[in-house]
Design a protein around this motif. Structure first.
Motif, PDB file in Angstrom:
ATOM      1  N   GLY A  15       0.774  -1.237   0.000  1.00 50.02           N
ATOM      2  CA  GLY A  15       0.000   0.000   0.000  1.00 50.02           C
ATOM      3  C   GLY A  15       0.804   1.285   0.000  1.00 50.02           C
ATOM      4  N   THR A  16       2.136   1.202   0.114  1.00 51.20           N
ATOM      5  CA  THR A  16       2.932   2.428   0.075  1.00 51.20           C
ATOM      6  C   THR A  16       3.219   2.819  -1.364  1.00 51.20           C
ATOM      7  N   GLY A  17       3.376   4.103  -1.608  1.00 53.56           N
ATOM      8  CA  GLY A  17       3.701   4.581  -2.944  1.00 53.56           C
ATOM      9  C   GLY A  17       3.288   6.026  -3.130  1.00 53.56           C
ATOM     10  N   GLY A  18       3.883   6.670  -4.109  1.00 54.11           N
ATOM     11  CA  GLY A  18       3.622   8.067  -4.376  1.00 54.11           C
ATOM     12  C   GLY A  18       2.340   8.283  -5.153  1.00 54.11           C
ATOM     13  N   GLY A  19       1.827   9.490  -5.063  1.00 53.78           N
ATOM     14  CA  GLY A  19       0.592   9.797  -5.767  1.00 53.78           C
ATOM     15  C   GLY A  19       0.444  11.272  -6.046  1.00 53.78           C
ATOM     16  N   ILE A  20      -0.605  11.573  -6.765  1.00 57.17           N
ATOM     17  CA  ILE A  20      -0.960  12.952  -7.100  1.00 57.17           C
ATOM     18  C   ILE A  20      -2.347  13.213  -6.539  1.00 57.17           C
ATOM     19  N   ALA A  21      -2.491  14.276  -5.772  1.00 55.48           N
ATOM     20  CA  ALA A  21      -3.804  14.689  -5.268  1.00 55.48           C
ATOM     21  C   ALA A  21      -4.304  15.827  -6.149  1.00 55.48           C
ATOM     22  N   LEU A  22      -5.558  15.750  -6.567  1.00 53.95           N
ATOM     23  CA  LEU A  22      -6.157  16.749  -7.439  1.00 53.95           C
ATOM     24  C   LEU A  22      -7.292  17.431  -6.704  1.00 53.95           C
ATOM     25  N   GLY A  23      -7.364  18.757  -6.785  1.00 59.13           N
ATOM     26  CA  GLY A  23      -8.410  19.466  -6.073  1.00 59.13           C
ATOM     27  C   GLY A  23      -8.567  20.887  -6.558  1.00 59.13           C
ATOM     28  N   GLY A  24      -9.370  21.639  -5.844  1.00 61.38           N
ATOM     29  CA  GLY A  24      -9.600  23.029  -6.208  1.00 61.38           C
ATOM     30  C   GLY A  24     -10.690  23.639  -5.345  1.00 61.38           C
ATOM     31  N   TYR A  25     -11.142  24.813  -5.760  1.00 61.57           N
ATOM     32  CA  TYR A  25     -12.224  25.518  -5.052  1.00 61.57           C
ATOM     33  C   TYR A  25     -13.567  24.867  -5.371  1.00 61.57           C
ATOM     34  N   THR A  26     -14.479  24.928  -4.413  1.00 62.26           N
ATOM     35  CA  THR A  26     -15.847  24.457  -4.647  1.00 62.26           C
ATOM     36  C   THR A  26     -16.843  25.606  -4.676  1.00 62.26           C
ATOM     37  N   ASN A  27     -16.362  26.825  -4.347  1.00 60.33           N
ATOM     38  CA  ASN A  27     -17.257  27.977  -4.285  1.00 60.33           C
ATOM     39  C   ASN A  27     -16.565  29.188  -4.904  1.00 60.33           C
ATOM     40  N   GLY A  28     -16.648  29.298  -6.226  1.00 60.95           N
ATOM     41  CA  GLY A  28     -16.028  30.442  -6.882  1.00 60.95           C
ATOM     42  C   GLY A  28     -14.529  30.314  -6.969  1.00 60.95           C
ATOM     43  N   THR A  29     -13.836  31.419  -6.645  1.00 63.92           N
ATOM     44  CA  THR A  29     -12.381  31.432  -6.761  1.00 63.92           C
ATOM     45  C   THR A  29     -11.689  31.774  -5.451  1.00 63.92           C
ATOM     46  N   SER A  30     -12.373  31.559  -4.352  1.00 62.02           N
ATOM     47  CA  SER A  30     -11.742  31.836  -3.056  1.00 62.02           C
ATOM     48  C   SER A  30     -12.273  30.868  -2.014  1.00 62.02           C
ATOM     49  N   GLY A  31     -11.739  30.962  -0.846  1.00 65.63           N
ATOM     50  CA  GLY A  31     -12.147  30.086   0.244  1.00 65.63           C
ATOM     51  C   GLY A  31     -11.252  28.867   0.311  1.00 65.63           C
ATOM     52  N   ASP A  32     -11.777  27.811   0.907  1.00 58.97           N
ATOM     53  CA  ASP A  32     -10.997  26.587   1.082  1.00 58.97           C
ATOM     54  C   ASP A  32     -10.801  25.864  -0.244  1.00 58.97           C
ATOM     55  N   VAL A  33      -9.638  25.254  -0.379  1.00 63.03           N
ATOM     56  CA  VAL A  33      -9.335  24.390  -1.515  1.00 63.03           C
ATOM     57  C   VAL A  33      -9.595  22.961  -1.056  1.00 63.03           C
ATOM     58  N   TYR A  34     -10.336  22.214  -1.870  1.00 62.12           N
ATOM     59  CA  TYR A  34     -10.721  20.855  -1.501  1.00 62.12           C
ATOM     60  C   TYR A  34      -9.995  19.824  -2.337  1.00 62.12           C
ATOM     61  N   HIS A  35      -9.783  18.700  -1.732  1.00 63.30           N
ATOM     62  CA  HIS A  35      -9.131  17.541  -2.334  1.00 63.30           C
ATOM     63  C   HIS A  35     -10.238  16.721  -3.032  1.00 63.30           C
ATOM     64  N   PHE A  36     -10.208  16.626  -4.375  1.00 58.10           N
ATOM     65  CA  PHE A  36     -11.263  15.936  -5.132  1.00 58.10           C
ATOM     66  C   PHE A  36     -10.952  14.467  -5.409  1.00 58.10           C
ATOM     67  N   GLY A  37      -9.702  14.154  -5.678  1.00 58.64           N
ATOM     68  CA  GLY A  37      -9.363  12.777  -6.011  1.00 58.64           C
ATOM     69  C   GLY A  37      -7.873  12.545  -6.075  1.00 58.64           C
ATOM     70  N   ASN A  38      -7.472  11.288  -6.287  1.00 59.04           N
ATOM     71  CA  ASN A  38      -6.066  10.887  -6.299  1.00 59.04           C
ATOM     72  C   ASN A  38      -5.783   9.950  -7.463  1.00 59.04           C
ATOM     73  N   ILE A  39      -4.537   9.961  -7.867  1.00 59.44           N
ATOM     74  CA  ILE A  39      -3.964   8.905  -8.696  1.00 59.44           C
ATOM     75  C   ILE A  39      -2.713   8.484  -7.943  1.00 59.44           C
ATOM     76  N   GLN A  40      -2.590   7.193  -7.645  1.00 56.52           N
ATOM     77  CA  GLN A  40      -1.485   6.746  -6.806  1.00 56.52           C
ATOM     78  C   GLN A  40      -0.936   5.422  -7.304  1.00 56.52           C
TER      79      GLN A  40
END
Length: 168
Positions: A15-40
């Motif tokens: 189960g160990t290994g490197g990955g890429i986390a993909l995410g962004g804003y869910t409300n316009g262009t500001s506020g919290d950035v959310y983690h949407f998915g991974n490729i690992q």
């Protein structure tokens, strides 16, 4: 060209290994950035020197952490929406969907659903009779909860008939 390398330098185990986390804003262009998915890429075992690996793809539901939705293992088998091995593999010339083992009434198929939950119909290949490499069986199409077409191993086709026979 430029390549990005992402390594996991923790102790090598399953189960160990490197990955890429993909995410962004869910409300316009500001506020919290959310983690949407991974490729690992992960190690499939804890054996020293064995580099068998798998590629994982994860997505998330609202308010939840990303969870694995698809895996390609070191043998090239693909698992989609399940953690059990389903022998889903493909090549440039064919796609095979089935279950492991050689048991009576085993088979594989394609289901058609609406919004991921309401089953509208399916196409299924079903094995009949035991025996390694047995080619006996049938294929059928289901719509509206009932079998609508049946094709036997000998090629007989029945529409709204589950035991078609040869005519002529």
């Amino acid at each position: 060209g430029t390549n990005g390398l992402f390594f996991d330098t923790s102790s090598a185990t399953t189960g160990t290994g490197g990955g890429i986390a993909l995410g962004g804003y869910t409300n316009g262009t500001s506020g919290d950035v959310y983690h949407f998915g991974n490729i690992q890429g992960i190690k499939e075992n804890s054996t020293a020197g064995n580099s068998d690996s798998a590629m994982l793809f994860s997505t998330k539901a609202n308010g939840a952490a990303p969870t694995e939705k698809m895996r390609i293992d070191s043998s090239g088998n693909v698992q989609i929406g399940t953690s059990s091995h389903v022998n889903l593999s493909g090549s440039a010339t064919e796609l095979t969907i089935g279950v492991s083992g050689d048991t009576d009434n085993s088979g594989g198929g394609i289901s058609f659903a609406h919004n991921g939950s309401t089953l509208n119909g399916y196409i299924l290949g079903q094995k009949v009779g035991l025996g390694v490499g047995s080619q006996t069986g049938y294929t059928y199409l289901v719509a509206g909860g009932s079998e609508r077409m049946h094709i036997t191993a000998s090629g007989n086709v029945g529409i709204n008939e589950t035991s078609p026979t040869s005519y002529g």
